[in-house]
Motif scaffolding. Structure first.
Motif, PDB file in Angstrom:
ATOM      1  N   LYS A 685     -43.306  -0.327 -13.154  1.00 51.73           N
ATOM      2  CA  LYS A 685     -42.915  -0.115 -14.695  1.00 51.73           C
ATOM      3  C   LYS A 685     -42.274   1.334 -14.947  1.00 51.73           C
ATOM      4  CE  LYS A 685     -45.722  -0.276 -18.819  1.00 51.73           C
ATOM      5  NZ  LYS A 685     -44.826   0.899 -19.599  1.00 51.73           N
ATOM      6  N   THR A 688     -38.566   0.783 -14.091  1.00 55.56           N
ATOM      7  CA  THR A 688     -37.796   0.341 -15.266  1.00 55.56           C
ATOM      8  C   THR A 688     -37.649   0.997 -16.492  1.00 55.56           C
ATOM      9  OG1 THR A 688     -39.938  -0.882 -15.666  1.00 55.56           O
ATOM     10  CG2 THR A 688     -38.558  -2.105 -14.098  1.00 55.56           C
ATOM     11  N   ASP A 689     -38.558   1.538 -16.943  1.00 54.95           N
ATOM     12  CA  ASP A 689     -38.545   2.595 -17.819  1.00 54.95           C
ATOM     13  C   ASP A 689     -37.524   3.512 -17.843  1.00 54.95           C
ATOM     14  OD1 ASP A 689     -40.376   0.955 -19.104  1.00 54.95           O
ATOM     15  OD2 ASP A 689     -41.950   2.202 -18.859  1.00 54.95           O
ATOM     16  N   TYR A 691     -34.741   3.842 -15.531  1.00 53.56           N
ATOM     17  CA  TYR A 691     -33.519   3.175 -15.123  1.00 53.56           C
ATOM     18  C   TYR A 691     -32.704   2.194 -16.303  1.00 53.56           C
ATOM     19  CZ  TYR A 691     -33.094   5.034 -10.799  1.00 53.56           C
ATOM     20  OH  TYR A 691     -32.804   6.022  -9.513  1.00 53.56           O
ATOM     21  N   LEU A 697     -39.796  -5.109 -19.881  1.00 52.31           N
ATOM     22  CA  LEU A 697     -40.310  -6.257 -18.970  1.00 52.31           C
ATOM     23  C   LEU A 697     -41.881  -6.478 -19.441  1.00 52.31           C
ATOM     24  CD1 LEU A 697     -38.762  -5.408 -15.494  1.00 52.31           C
ATOM     25  CD2 LEU A 697     -37.880  -7.146 -17.322  1.00 52.31           C
ATOM     26  N   ILE A 702     -43.656  -7.854 -14.667  1.00 53.48           N
ATOM     27  CA  ILE A 702     -43.789  -6.786 -13.710  1.00 53.48           C
ATOM     28  C   ILE A 702     -44.582  -7.211 -12.573  1.00 53.48           C
ATOM     29  CG2 ILE A 702     -44.596  -4.522 -13.392  1.00 53.48           C
ATOM     30  CD1 ILE A 702     -43.717  -3.727 -16.130  1.00 53.48           C
ATOM     31  N   PHE A 716     -33.940   0.007  -7.859  1.00 47.24           N
ATOM     32  CA  PHE A 716     -33.560   0.147  -9.473  1.00 47.24           C
ATOM     33  C   PHE A 716     -32.149   0.919  -9.325  1.00 47.24           C
ATOM     34  CE2 PHE A 716     -38.014  -0.584  -9.029  1.00 47.24           C
ATOM     35  CZ  PHE A 716     -38.116  -1.471 -10.320  1.00 47.24           C
ATOM     36  N   SER A 733     -33.127  -8.117 -20.741  1.00 40.70           N
ATOM     37  CA  SER A 733     -34.248  -8.004 -19.910  1.00 40.70           C
ATOM     38  C   SER A 733     -34.476  -9.158 -19.028  1.00 40.70           C
ATOM     39  CB  SER A 733     -35.612  -7.792 -20.670  1.00 40.70           C
ATOM     40  OG  SER A 733     -35.912  -8.911 -21.555  1.00 40.70           O
ATOM     41  N   ILE A 736     -32.053  -8.292 -15.841  1.00 41.23           N
ATOM     42  CA  ILE A 736     -32.557  -7.407 -15.220  1.00 41.23           C
ATOM     43  C   ILE A 736     -33.752  -7.956 -14.364  1.00 41.23           C
ATOM     44  CG2 ILE A 736     -34.099  -5.333 -15.008  1.00 41.23           C
ATOM     45  CD1 ILE A 736     -31.242  -5.019 -16.138  1.00 41.23           C
ATOM     46  N   LEU A 737     -34.700  -8.973 -14.775  1.00 41.23           N
ATOM     47  CA  LEU A 737     -35.766  -9.499 -13.890  1.00 41.23           C
ATOM     48  C   LEU A 737     -35.153 -10.376 -12.961  1.00 41.23           C
ATOM     49  CD1 LEU A 737     -38.762  -9.822 -13.434  1.00 41.23           C
ATOM     50  CD2 LEU A 737     -38.547 -11.773 -15.203  1.00 41.23           C
ATOM     51  N   LEU A 740     -33.529  -8.246 -10.017  1.00 37.68           N
ATOM     52  CA  LEU A 740     -34.499  -7.757  -9.265  1.00 37.68           C
ATOM     53  C   LEU A 740     -35.135  -8.818  -8.259  1.00 37.68           C
ATOM     54  CD1 LEU A 740     -36.188  -5.116 -11.486  1.00 37.68           C
ATOM     55  CD2 LEU A 740     -34.769  -4.529  -9.836  1.00 37.68           C
TER      56      LEU A 740
END
Length: 766
Positions: A685, A688-689, A691, A697, A702, A716, A733, A736-737, A740
């Protein structure tokens, strides 16, 4: 044009050419005897036709020597006696025709006397310094005789002291004649300097004389190719036996060691100027230059102990080389090693060997870039083997009487037997940051720049791998930017520094500080990162109080790639205020036997000297299990690493992804072992906050990432670098998910392939 006119033109051209040769010859009082001795030996068994047609300079040399020795009357008498004999043999027939312009030796203004004179004139050469009657008669005698008689003529006229004028091949020189032949007045300076022996000086003088007289040189080279015949004639010319001459010309003796005689047996004509000037100095004119040490750095600018510096000063007095010489106050010369190829290298080596054999108390020689000169090992398919110049190099060092400093960059190709012949050696380590900064400050001080600009330039230098020469290059570049603004100078200086750093190391200096987004709290380590930092700080304080005890700190960070091992090492470095010295496998592994161990040792020494934290990244390369090693060098490399880490008094951090293959003895020697695992919920968490602050997310998303048990901080950073080039409208988002997750799937596949031993295909079909 008549036939006679045509031959007169030919003779005129030939006479001009011969005059150019003789102008370069300087005779001493005794030299005519020596020259005639050479001529007599060289022309033995040479036909008269060959002498007249190909080696007529030998005739000129003999005639000039005869006049200088004031024996022209004896020569006339010998020639007249031989001509009368030829008349009786009807080899010369009296001329019966009326004398005209066509029946005289035109160049000599001498009428024909014999029917054969018309053909004699075709050979006869005009010499300004020789009476015409003598020249014509000697060519008549040579033309009319069937047997080779020129060497007999030389012997009878020059060396016989009897009243008999009959040609004789028997010779016994008088003492005065022999002394004249063996007179080394012209090369005695080489003996006085203890460069050559008297016998060697005599041989060199003989070769110099032959080299100065073109046709005598040709005559010498045209001798039969049978080595024994050459040796026999040459030995006779210098009044030695063949065994003595062969010993003189051995490759380990002075003549060839100094390259006075080259490997192919040719004479080095560079000595002619030395002999003419009675000085050996011209021999070194292309390699030896005076050096001004006025701009040398101060002695304390180098990473050399004071004890070593003081010992160097003691040795150079007789009770960084240029800086040492400046402090001593002696005359300094730079020996330029500009060898290109093996032949040129040998030539330079010979000159250096000659230079060092002379004792010169007030001079010091600096041999810069001496790696190629001192190379006594060559690389081959079977490894390192002795080079062909090993004996010559070792002999040069053993016989050296002068004070010399050799500067080399590498010693891998210098055999141990060569290294131990140096009186003293000093290893120059890389300049520390503080030393380079001090040098840079002194160089930048005279420049008309704002103080802030100078500080920015100093900070710029701190961030790169540079040398003292790099600083000087930067200053030269800035001096060439006169009139430009400080901002423009800083911009262009940055380019100069960056490119110079890449040129020296092929890479930029490793990033010392953590990224702005770094937070040690996101790590999933078996020990709290802050606790690790605290332990290291305590160890540093302990070391200050107990300097005589073991005070090093050894840490092993192991776990998956990207889990933050290296970044934590940077964080520790930044927190403690110590530089970080990174070493990878590419910095250590070499191709020569013993090179790996040497590089490991050098890494620990550099860290100790610069008070740096030593970081071996992916260190499993250096300490795999010795029981599973298949090569001797693998075991010796591990042994060296163990020895160095035990003796190291600083902070050592090793990172690895493969702890399982580590040697058990290696693992036991680490004080702190920290395992780095994939990130937990809170860490994911936070990352992600940091970068991706514009995208949110959910908790469930997460948790999905956490359940994959492979997310690392490196993921990241890699994703953030990738999406910065994308169209912002394509990023959300969900994207991004998804990216990853793809990263984790790729990791899982890779791990499964490694476990099963499957190798990925390489190429377009992969």
């Amino acid at each position: 044009m008549t036939t006679a006119s045509r031959y007169r033109k030919i003779r005129s051209r030939r006479a001009t050419r011969l005059g150019a040769y003789s102008a370069s010859i300087t005779y001493t009082d005794t030299e005519p005897y020596a020259l005639c001795h050479y001529v007599r030996v060289l022309t033995q068994d040479k036909s008269n036709h060959t002498i007249m047609n190909e080696n007529d300079e030998a005739i000129k040399c003999f005639l000039e020597s005869t006049i200088q020795l004031k024996k022209e009357d004896r020569l006339r008498a010998v020639l007249q006696k031989e001509i009368r004999s030829l008349e009786k043999q009807k080899r010369l027939t009296p001329f019966q025709k009326e004398i005209s312009d066509e029946t005289i030796f035109d160049d000599f203004d001498i009428p024909y006397k014999y029917e054969e004179d018309k053909r004699v004139e075709r050979y006869a050469r005009y010499y300004d310094s020789i009476p015409g009657d003598i020249t014509v008669d000697i060519y008549r005698v040579l033309y009319a005789n069937e047997k080779p008689i020129f060497s007999l003529l030389v012997n009878t006229v020059i060396f016989k002291n009897t009243q008999s004028y009959t040609l004789s091949d028997s010779y016994i020189y008088t003492k005065s004649q022999l002394d004249a032949i063996c007179d080394i007045t012209k090369t005695k300076f080489l003996v006085d300097k203890k460069i050559l022996t008297k016998e060697e000086a005599l041989y060199i003088l003989m070769r110099c004389r032959l080299d100065s007289i073109n046709d005598l040189r040709s005559l010498y080279r045209s001798m039969t190719s049978a080595s024994r015949d050459i040796t026999a004639k040459t030995a006779q010319m210098v009044n030695m036996n063949e065994r003595e001459l062969s010993r003189l010309l051995r490759s380990d003796k002075n003549l060839k060691t100094y390259d006075f005689i080259l490997t192919d047996g040719d004479y080095n004509s560079a000595l002619n100027e030395c002999i003419e000037n009675q000085s050996i100095e011209p021999y070194f004119s292309d390699v030896l230059k005076p050096f001004d040490c006025g701009n040398a750095y101060d002695l304390d600018s180098f990473s050399v102990s004071q004890d070593s510096t003081e010992l160097c000063l003691d040795l150079l007095n007789g009770k960084n080389p240029k800086s040492l010489c400046r402090q001593i106050g002696k005359q300094i010369f730079i020996f330029k090693n500009e060898a290109e190829g093996d032949n040129k290298r040998v030539d330079v080596l010979g000159k250096l060997a000659c230079l060092l054999t002379m004792e010169q108390k007030d001079s010091i020689f600096i041999v810069d870039e001496a790696d190629s000169l001192l190379r006594t090992m060559d690389a081959s398919f079977f490894g390192l083997v002795p080079s062909k110049n090993k004996g010559a190099v070792n002999k040069m060092l053993e016989n050296s009487k002068a004070k010399a400093i050799y500067i080399i960059n590498h010693q891998k190709l210098i055999d141990e037997s060569t290294r131990r012949r140096f009186t003293f050696s000093v290893k120059f380590e890389s300049m520390s940051v503080s030393m380079l900064r001090s040098i840079a400050r002194s160089k930048l001080e005279p420049l008309k720049l704002a103080d802030k600009t100078k500080d920015d330039l100093l900070d710029m230098l701190d961030k790169r791998r540079l040398t003292g020469a790099s600083v000087e290059n930067l200053v030269k570049a800035i001096e060439g930017m006169a009139g430009k603004s400080d901002a423009e100078i800083l911009k262009k200086a940055g380019i100069v520094v960056k490119e110079n750093s890449l040129l020296l190391d092929g890479k930029q200096k490793m990033r010392q500080k953590v990224t702005a987004q770094y937070d040690p709290a996101v790590l999933n380590a078996s020990m709290d990162p802050q606790k690790i930092v605290g332990m290291v700080q305590n160890a540093a304080k302990f070391a200050e109080k107990h300097k005589d005890t073991e005070n090093g700190v050894r840490m092993l960070f192991y776990g998956l790639s990207g889990t933050g091992k290296t970044e934590l090492a940077r964080y520790i470095s930044e927190t403690l205020g110590k530089p970080l010295l990174l070493k990878r496998a590419s910095d250590i592994l070499g191709c020569y036997v013993g090179e790996n161990e040497e590089n490991i040792r050098a890494a620990f020494e550099e860290a100790e000297r610069t008070d740096s934290i030593l970081l071996f990244d992916e260190a499993d390369t250096f300490f795999s299990d010795r029981n599973k090693a298949v090569r001797n060098w693998e075991r010796s490399m591990v042994n060296e690493f163990l020895t160095q880490m035990e003796e190291f008094s600083g902070i050592l951090i090793c990172t690895t992804n493969l702890r399982k293959i580590m040697d058990p003895a290696m693992q036991r020697r680490f004080h702190i072992l920290v395992e780095f695992k994939p990130m937990k919920f809170d860490g994911i968490k936070k990352m992600t906050d940091k970068y991706f602050p514009d995208f949110h997310l959910s908790r469930k998303e997460i948790e999905e990432l956490e359940d994959m048990e492979s997310v690392t901080p490196g993921d990241f950073g890699a994703l953030a670098s990738r999406i910065r080039f994308m169209n912002p409208d394509d990023i959300d988002s969900a994207y991004i998910l998804e990216e990853l997750k793809k990263m984790q799937a790729e990791k899982k596949q890779h791990w499964e392939e490694e476990e099963s031993g499957v190798k990925r295909k390489i190429g377009f079909g992969a």
